[in-house]
Design a protein around this motif. Structure first.
Motif, short mmCIF file in Angstrom:
data_model
loop_
_atom_site.label_atom_id
_atom_site.label_comp_id
_atom_site.label_asym_id
_atom_site.label_seq_id
_atom_site.Cartn_x
_atom_site.Cartn_y
_atom_site.Cartn_z
N VAL A 1 0.84 -1.21 0.00
CA VAL A 1 0.00 0.00 0.00
C VAL A 1 0.87 1.26 0.00
O VAL A 1 0.72 2.13 -0.88
CB VAL A 1 -0.96 0.00 1.22
CG1 VAL A 1 -1.76 1.30 1.26
CG2 VAL A 1 -1.89 -1.21 1.17
N PHE A 2 1.79 1.36 0.96
CA PHE A 2 2.60 2.58 1.05
C PHE A 2 3.59 2.66 -0.11
O PHE A 2 3.86 3.75 -0.62
CB PHE A 2 3.37 2.63 2.39
CG PHE A 2 2.49 2.93 3.57
CD1 PHE A 2 1.69 4.08 3.60
CD2 PHE A 2 2.47 2.09 4.67
CE1 PHE A 2 0.88 4.36 4.70
CE2 PHE A 2 1.67 2.37 5.77
CZ PHE A 2 0.87 3.50 5.78
N GLY A 3 4.13 1.49 -0.51
CA GLY A 3 5.12 1.49 -1.60
C GLY A 3 4.50 1.94 -2.91
O GLY A 3 5.10 2.72 -3.66
N ALA A 4 3.29 1.47 -3.19
CA ALA A 4 2.62 1.87 -4.44
C ALA A 4 2.23 3.34 -4.38
O ALA A 4 2.40 4.09 -5.35
CB ALA A 4 1.37 1.01 -4.66
N HIS A 5 1.73 3.76 -3.23
CA HIS A 5 1.30 5.17 -3.11
C HIS A 5 2.50 6.11 -3.20
O HIS A 5 2.44 7.16 -3.83
CB HIS A 5 0.53 5.37 -1.80
CG HIS A 5 -0.06 6.74 -1.68
ND1 HIS A 5 0.51 7.74 -0.94
CD2 HIS A 5 -1.17 7.27 -2.25
CE1 HIS A 5 -0.22 8.84 -1.03
NE2 HIS A 5 -1.25 8.58 -1.82
N HIS A 6 3.60 5.71 -2.60
CA HIS A 6 4.79 6.55 -2.63
C HIS A 6 5.27 6.73 -4.06
O HIS A 6 5.67 7.81 -4.49
CB HIS A 6 5.88 5.90 -1.77
CG HIS A 6 6.97 6.83 -1.34
ND1 HIS A 6 8.16 6.94 -1.99
CD2 HIS A 6 7.01 7.71 -0.32
CE1 HIS A 6 8.92 7.84 -1.39
NE2 HIS A 6 8.25 8.33 -0.37
N ARG A 7 5.24 5.65 -4.83
CA ARG A 7 5.74 5.70 -6.21
C ARG A 7 4.75 6.40 -7.15
O ARG A 7 5.14 7.17 -8.02
CB ARG A 7 6.00 4.27 -6.69
CG ARG A 7 6.26 4.06 -8.18
CD ARG A 7 7.50 4.78 -8.68
NE ARG A 7 8.74 4.28 -8.15
CZ ARG A 7 9.63 3.56 -8.85
NH1 ARG A 7 9.41 3.26 -10.11
NH2 ARG A 7 10.74 3.16 -8.28
N GLY B 1 1.51 7.98 -6.25
CA GLY B 1 0.59 9.02 -5.79
C GLY B 1 -0.85 8.59 -5.98
O GLY B 1 -1.18 7.41 -5.88
N GLY B 2 -1.72 9.52 -6.26
CA GLY B 2 -3.13 9.22 -6.51
C GLY B 2 -3.86 8.75 -5.26
O GLY B 2 -3.47 9.07 -4.14
N ARG B 3 -4.90 7.97 -5.48
CA ARG B 3 -5.75 7.51 -4.37
C ARG B 3 -5.68 5.99 -4.24
O ARG B 3 -5.53 5.30 -5.25
CB ARG B 3 -7.21 7.91 -4.62
CG ARG B 3 -7.51 9.39 -4.40
CD ARG B 3 -8.98 9.69 -4.64
NE ARG B 3 -9.35 9.41 -6.01
CZ ARG B 3 -10.12 8.40 -6.40
NH1 ARG B 3 -10.62 7.56 -5.52
NH2 ARG B 3 -10.40 8.22 -7.67
N VAL B 4 -5.81 5.52 -3.01
CA VAL B 4 -5.82 4.08 -2.77
C VAL B 4 -7.18 3.68 -2.18
O VAL B 4 -7.91 4.54 -1.67
CB VAL B 4 -4.68 3.64 -1.83
CG1 VAL B 4 -3.32 3.93 -2.45
CG2 VAL B 4 -4.81 4.32 -0.46
N GLU C 1 -6.41 3.70 5.38
CA GLU C 1 -7.05 4.82 6.11
C GLU C 1 -6.04 5.92 6.39
O GLU C 1 -6.36 7.11 6.28
CB GLU C 1 -7.65 4.30 7.43
CG GLU C 1 -8.91 3.47 7.19
CD GLU C 1 -9.42 2.74 8.44
OE1 GLU C 1 -10.54 2.25 8.40
OE2 GLU C 1 -8.66 2.63 9.44
N HIS C 2 -4.81 5.54 6.69
CA HIS C 2 -3.75 6.53 6.97
C HIS C 2 -3.53 7.44 5.77
O HIS C 2 -3.22 8.62 5.91
CB HIS C 2 -2.46 5.77 7.32
CG HIS C 2 -1.32 6.65 7.69
ND1 HIS C 2 -1.17 7.16 8.96
CD2 HIS C 2 -0.28 7.14 6.97
CE1 HIS C 2 -0.09 7.91 9.00
NE2 HIS C 2 0.48 7.91 7.80
N LEU C 3 -3.71 6.88 4.58
CA LEU C 3 -3.50 7.66 3.35
C LEU C 3 -4.79 8.35 2.90
O LEU C 3 -4.85 8.89 1.80
CB LEU C 3 -2.98 6.75 2.23
CG LEU C 3 -1.58 6.17 2.45
CD1 LEU C 3 -1.25 5.10 1.42
CD2 LEU C 3 -0.53 7.29 2.41
N GLY C 4 -5.82 8.30 3.74
CA GLY C 4 -7.09 8.94 3.38
C GLY C 4 -7.80 8.23 2.25
O GLY C 4 -8.59 8.84 1.51
N GLY C 5 -7.54 6.93 2.10
CA GLY C 5 -8.13 6.16 0.99
C GLY C 5 -9.59 5.80 1.23
O GLY C 5 -10.16 6.08 2.29
N THR C 6 -10.17 5.15 0.23
CA THR C 6 -11.58 4.78 0.28
C THR C 6 -11.73 3.35 0.77
O THR C 6 -10.97 2.46 0.35
CB THR C 6 -12.19 4.84 -1.14
OG1 THR C 6 -11.90 6.12 -1.68
CG2 THR C 6 -13.69 4.61 -1.12
#
Ligand code: PLP
Length: 395
Positions: free
Chosen positions: A85-91, A93-96, A111-116
Motif C-alpha cells: 500500500v505505502f510502496g505503491a502510493h509513494h511511487r 501518488g493518486g488515491r488508494v 485509512e492513513h493515506l485517506g483512501g476509500t
C-alpha cells in the motif's frame, strides 16, 4: 507433526498461527548452521548463505507460479501489506482503496493515506458497484483480500480486475493472500493481482517472515532503505534460516494441499453440523443471514479450515474463557483484535448486528487438525454455550 498440544486439548486457532512443519524446522536448523554468513557478502561462506535464500525463493516462486525475481522476502505478512500500500502510493501518488473486511495490516495503511473503504455485501463479497463509482485515472491501488481471516470467505479477483481494467487503468490490484495460501492454488486464484502478500506462520512456516510478490518491481518504492537487498525493495540482512523454513514449508504445503483440503473440509463440515444440531440458533457468517431475514440466495465459497460462527446473545470473551479452561484454544476474531471489546469490523461490514457479532467464535482448522480435535470441540462447546445462555450473560 509437531504441535504444542497436550492430551485432551484441542488447538482450533490455525488462522491465528500454525505449528511449524517438520520440513520447515529441519530447513531452519540446517540453514542456521550452514548459512550463518551474510548473504550479501562476496566470499564462499556468504555465497552458501545466498544459495539458501535463492533456493527458498525458487521454492516459493514454484508454489505460486511466478518468477523468482518477483518474490520479495520481508519481515511479516503485515510488512508485505504495508509495502504494497505505502510502496505503491509513494511511487504513484493518486488515491488508494481497499475492502471493508481487510486485515488491519491493509485497512490501517489505506485509512492513513485517506483512501476509500469499499463496502461488502452480507456474504462478505466486494460491492463492485461501489468500486465502480470510485474508479478513475487517479485510483492507483486497490487492495482486496483473497480469503478473509475471520469469515473464511473467498473473494474471486477476476471481476475486480475486469472493472479496474475498464475504469481505472492506472490501478494496481493488491491481494492479501495470507489466509488463502494454505487452502487455494494461489497461482490461479491470485493470477489477476499485481501484488500478493503471504505470511510464513499461517501454513507451517516461521513467524517473522513474509513475502510480497511484485510482478513489476518498478511499480513500488521501498519503505525500508539501507543495503538495497531484495531487488532494492526491502533492505535489511536476510533472515536466512527463516527464509529457508518459509521455502520448505511452501513446498511441503503445495505438495499436500489437495489431500489436506479434502480431509479438513470433511472435519470442518462435521464440526459445524454438530454445533448446529446442539445450538440451533447458531449463525454461521456468510452462510446464515441475520436472524429473521430471508436466507441467502446463493452460497459463497469459504476456505476449508474456517468455521466461524456466532451465538446470538452471548459474549465471546466469556465463552473463550470457558473453552480455554476445558483445553480448547480458539479466538473471537482476528488474533490481533481478540481481547478487544468491540465486535469485529468484518461482521459489522457484513451487516451482522452487535447482538449477533458480540458472540462470535472463530474456530479454525489446519493441516494438523484431527478427528479428536473435533470430538473434543463438540463435547465442550455446546455445553459451554448452554451454560452461558442459562446464566444470561449480558450483551
Ligand atoms: N493478513 C491477514 C489476512 C492475516 O490473517 C494476518 C495475520 O493474522 C496478517 C495479514 C498479518 O501477518 P503477520 O502475522 O505475518 O504480520
Amino acid at each position: 507433526m509437531v504441535t504444542s498440544r497436550e492430551d485432551g486439548e484441542a488447538y482450533l486457532d490455525w488462522a491465528a498461527s500454525t505449528p511449524m512443519r517438520p520440513e520447515a524446522l529441519e530447513a531452519m536448523v540446517e540453514a542456521a548452521h550452514a548459512g550463518f554468513a551474510n548473504p550479501t557478502g562476496a566470499h564462499h561462506a556468504a555465497r552458501l548463505a545466498r544459495r539458501i535464500v535463492d533456493d527458498a525463493r525458487d521454492q516459493v516462486a514454484d508454489s505460486l507460479g511466478v518468477e523468482p525475481g518477483q518474490v520479495v522476502f520481508c519481515g511479516s505478512g503485515t510488512e508485505a501489506d504495508n509495502l504494497a500500500v505505502f510502496g505503491a502510493h509513494h511511487r504513484r501518488g493518486g488515491r488508494v482503496a481497499c475492502s471493508a473486511v481487510e486485515h488491519h495490516a491493509v485497512l490501517h495503511p489505506v485509512e492513513h493515506l485517506g483512501g476509500t473503504v469499499i463496502g461488502v455485501d452480507a456474504q462478505g463479497q466486494l460491492d463492485l458497484d461501489h468500486l465502480a463509482t470510485i474508479c478513475d485515472d487517479e485510483l492507483t491501488l486497490v487492495s482486496v483480500m483473497l480469503a478473509n481471516n475471520e469469515s473464511g470467505v473467498i473473494q474471486p479477483l477476476e471481476p475486480v480486475r475486469a472493472l479496474l481494467d475498464d475504469l481505472a487503468p492506472e490501478a494496481l490490484l493488491h491481494t492479501d493472500a495470507v489466509q488463502a495460501f494454505p487452502w487455494l492454488d494461489v497461482a490461479t486464484a491470485a493470477a489477476p493481482a499485481d501484488l500478493i502478500s503471504l505470511s510464513g506462520h499461517k501454513f507451517g512456516g516461521p513467524k517473522g517472515v513474509g513475502v510480497l510478490v511484485v510482478r513489476d518491481r518498478h511499480a513500488l518504492d521501498a519503505q525500508i532503505l539501507g543495503g538495497g537487498q531484495e531487488f532494492e525493495l526491502r533492505s535489511g540482512t536476510h533472515n536466512v534460516a527463516g527464509i529457508a523454513a518459509f521455502g520448505a514449508a511452501a513446498a511441503a504445503m503445495a505438495a499436500e494441499r489437495g489431500a489436506v483440503v479434502e480431509r479438513i473440509t470433511a472435519l470442518r463440515d462435521r464440526l459445524v453440523r454438530g454445533l448446529r444440531e446442539s445450538v440451533p440458533d447458531l449463525v454461521e457468517s456468510a452462510v446464515d443471514p441475520v436472524p429473521g431475514e430471508s436466507p441467502f440466495h446463493d452460497s459463497v465459497a469459504k476456505v476449508a479450515g474456517s468455521a466461524h460462527v456466532c451465538f446470538p446473545g452471548l459474549e465471546s470473551e466469556a465463552l473463550l474463557f470457558m473453552l480455554e479452561r476445558a483445553g480448547i484454544y480458539a479466538s473471537a476474531a482476528s488474533s490481533c483484535a481478540s481481547g478487544a471489546q468491540d465486535p469485529s469490523h468484518v461482521l459489522a461490514a457484513m451487516g451482522y448486528p452487535r447482538q449477533v457479532a458480540a458472540g462470535s467464535l472463530r474456530l479454525s482448522l489446519g493441516f494438523g487438525s484431527t478427528d479428536a480435535d473435533v470430538d473434543r470441540a463438540l463435547a465442550v462447546i455446546p455445553d459451554a454455550v448452554h451454560q452461558l445462555a442459562a446464566a444470561g450473560t449480558p450483551v
